[in-house]
Design a protein around this motif. Structure first.
Motif, PDB file in Angstrom:
ATOM      1  N   LYS A  50       0.862  -1.179   0.000  1.00 37.05           N
ATOM      2  CA  LYS A  50       0.000   0.000   0.000  1.00 37.05           C
ATOM      3  C   LYS A  50       0.902   1.233   0.000  1.00 37.05           C
ATOM      4  O   LYS A  50       1.818   1.337   0.801  1.00 37.05           O
ATOM      5  CB  LYS A  50      -0.915  -0.002   1.219  1.00 37.05           C
ATOM      6  CG  LYS A  50      -1.953  -1.089   1.166  1.00 37.05           C
ATOM      7  CD  LYS A  50      -2.874  -1.052   2.346  1.00 37.05           C
ATOM      8  CE  LYS A  50      -3.890  -2.174   2.234  1.00 37.05           C
ATOM      9  NZ  LYS A  50      -4.789  -2.209   3.380  1.00 37.05           N
ATOM     10  N   ILE A  53       0.951   5.668  -0.534  1.00 36.68           N
ATOM     11  CA  ILE A  53       0.187   6.917  -0.549  1.00 36.68           C
ATOM     12  C   ILE A  53       0.642   7.749  -1.755  1.00 36.68           C
ATOM     13  O   ILE A  53       1.830   8.001  -1.929  1.00 36.68           O
ATOM     14  CB  ILE A  53       0.408   7.723   0.761  1.00 36.68           C
ATOM     15  CG1 ILE A  53       0.036   6.884   1.992  1.00 36.68           C
ATOM     16  CG2 ILE A  53      -0.369   9.029   0.721  1.00 36.68           C
ATOM     17  CD1 ILE A  53      -1.413   6.487   2.085  1.00 36.68           C
ATOM     18  N   CYS A  54      -0.317   8.177  -2.562  1.00 42.11           N
ATOM     19  CA  CYS A  54      -0.022   8.964  -3.759  1.00 42.11           C
ATOM     20  C   CYS A  54       0.566  10.323  -3.381  1.00 42.11           C
ATOM     21  O   CYS A  54       0.048  11.007  -2.498  1.00 42.11           O
ATOM     22  CB  CYS A  54      -1.293   9.157  -4.575  1.00 42.11           C
ATOM     23  SG  CYS A  54      -1.060  10.170  -6.052  1.00 42.11           S
ATOM     24  N   CYS A  78      -2.357  13.174  -4.791  1.00 38.00           N
ATOM     25  CA  CYS A  78      -3.711  13.279  -4.230  1.00 38.00           C
ATOM     26  C   CYS A  78      -3.828  12.725  -2.811  1.00 38.00           C
ATOM     27  O   CYS A  78      -4.881  12.816  -2.198  1.00 38.00           O
ATOM     28  CB  CYS A  78      -4.717  12.586  -5.143  1.00 38.00           C
ATOM     29  SG  CYS A  78      -4.544  10.785  -5.189  1.00 38.00           S
ATOM     30  N   SER A  79      -2.773  12.127  -2.308  1.00 39.14           N
ATOM     31  CA  SER A  79      -2.712  11.548  -0.956  1.00 39.14           C
ATOM     32  C   SER A  79      -3.650  10.362  -0.734  1.00 39.14           C
ATOM     33  O   SER A  79      -3.852   9.944   0.397  1.00 39.14           O
ATOM     34  CB  SER A  79      -2.980  12.618   0.112  1.00 39.14           C
ATOM     35  OG  SER A  79      -2.001  13.621   0.023  1.00 39.14           O
ATOM     36  N   ASN A  80      -4.222   9.828  -1.808  1.00 39.35           N
ATOM     37  CA  ASN A  80      -5.030   8.617  -1.678  1.00 39.35           C
ATOM     38  C   ASN A  80      -4.117   7.406  -1.623  1.00 39.35           C
ATOM     39  O   ASN A  80      -3.040   7.394  -2.213  1.00 39.35           O
ATOM     40  CB  ASN A  80      -5.996   8.466  -2.860  1.00 39.35           C
ATOM     41  CG  ASN A  80      -7.141   9.436  -2.795  1.00 39.35           C
ATOM     42  OD1 ASN A  80      -7.546   9.872  -1.722  1.00 39.35           O
ATOM     43  ND2 ASN A  80      -7.672   9.792  -3.955  1.00 39.35           N
ATOM     44  N   GLU A  81      -4.582   6.375  -0.932  1.00 31.48           N
ATOM     45  CA  GLU A  81      -3.815   5.144  -0.847  1.00 31.48           C
ATOM     46  C   GLU A  81      -4.114   4.288  -2.077  1.00 31.48           C
ATOM     47  O   GLU A  81      -5.252   4.223  -2.530  1.00 31.48           O
ATOM     48  CB  GLU A  81      -4.219   4.393   0.427  1.00 31.48           C
ATOM     49  CG  GLU A  81      -3.383   3.183   0.712  1.00 31.48           C
ATOM     50  CD  GLU A  81      -3.772   2.534   2.026  1.00 31.48           C
ATOM     51  OE1 GLU A  81      -3.052   2.736   3.009  1.00 31.48           O
ATOM     52  OE2 GLU A  81      -4.812   1.844   2.048  1.00 31.48           O
ATOM     53  N   PHE A  82      -3.077   3.666  -2.643  1.00 33.72           N
ATOM     54  CA  PHE A  82      -3.286   2.732  -3.746  1.00 33.72           C
ATOM     55  C   PHE A  82      -2.418   1.507  -3.520  1.00 33.72           C
ATOM     56  O   PHE A  82      -1.488   1.527  -2.721  1.00 33.72           O
ATOM     57  CB  PHE A  82      -3.005   3.386  -5.106  1.00 33.72           C
ATOM     58  CG  PHE A  82      -1.556   3.770  -5.332  1.00 33.72           C
ATOM     59  CD1 PHE A  82      -0.706   2.932  -6.035  1.00 33.72           C
ATOM     60  CD2 PHE A  82      -1.054   4.970  -4.854  1.00 33.72           C
ATOM     61  CE1 PHE A  82       0.626   3.288  -6.246  1.00 33.72           C
ATOM     62  CE2 PHE A  82       0.270   5.342  -5.066  1.00 33.72           C
ATOM     63  CZ  PHE A  82       1.110   4.481  -5.768  1.00 33.72           C
ATOM     64  N   ARG A 137       2.812   7.850  -7.547  1.00 37.71           N
ATOM     65  CA  ARG A 137       1.474   8.368  -7.865  1.00 37.71           C
ATOM     66  C   ARG A 137       0.537   7.211  -8.175  1.00 37.71           C
ATOM     67  O   ARG A 137       0.952   6.213  -8.756  1.00 37.71           O
ATOM     68  CB  ARG A 137       1.536   9.283  -9.085  1.00 37.71           C
ATOM     69  CG  ARG A 137       2.279  10.563  -8.840  1.00 37.71           C
ATOM     70  CD  ARG A 137       2.323  11.432 -10.095  1.00 37.71           C
ATOM     71  NE  ARG A 137       3.022  12.667  -9.815  1.00 37.71           N
ATOM     72  CZ  ARG A 137       4.335  12.816  -9.955  1.00 37.71           C
ATOM     73  NH1 ARG A 137       5.077  11.818 -10.391  1.00 37.71           N
ATOM     74  NH2 ARG A 137       4.910  13.965  -9.667  1.00 37.71           N
ATOM     75  N   CYS A 138      -0.745   7.392  -7.836  1.00 41.57           N
ATOM     76  CA  CYS A 138      -1.759   6.397  -8.173  1.00 41.57           C
ATOM     77  C   CYS A 138      -1.978   6.415  -9.687  1.00 41.57           C
ATOM     78  O   CYS A 138      -1.522   7.322 -10.387  1.00 41.57           O
ATOM     79  CB  CYS A 138      -3.065   6.682  -7.425  1.00 41.57           C
ATOM     80  SG  CYS A 138      -3.891   8.203  -7.934  1.00 41.57           S
ATOM     81  N   CYS A 151      -3.484   9.704 -11.129  1.00 41.96           N
ATOM     82  CA  CYS A 151      -2.546  10.826 -11.147  1.00 41.96           C
ATOM     83  C   CYS A 151      -1.437  10.600 -12.175  1.00 41.96           C
ATOM     84  O   CYS A 151      -0.968  11.542 -12.804  1.00 41.96           O
ATOM     85  CB  CYS A 151      -1.961  11.068  -9.756  1.00 41.96           C
ATOM     86  SG  CYS A 151      -3.187  11.746  -8.603  1.00 41.96           S
TER      87      CYS A 151
END
Length: 51
Positions: free
Chosen positions: A5, A7-8, A11-15, A36-37, A40
């Protein structure tokens, strides 16, 4: 090897960086994990293509 896991950076979303993606990166000789996810990464690629 297992899914990671991450963190992008944008955008700070987890991928999830899947084992399949990790193997692909290793095959291609990429040393760094993605920062980046996928969304992004696509946006950044499009932005670079417009220049």
């Amino acid at each position: 090897m297992e899914d990671k896991k991450i963190i992008c950076r944008d955008c700070s979303n987890e991928f999830v960086f899947t084992t399949g993606e990790q193997e692909f990166y290793k095959e291609k000789g990429f040393d760094n994990e993605p920062v980046r996810c996928i969304d992004c990464r696509r946006a950044k690629k499009e932005q670079n293509n417009r220049r």
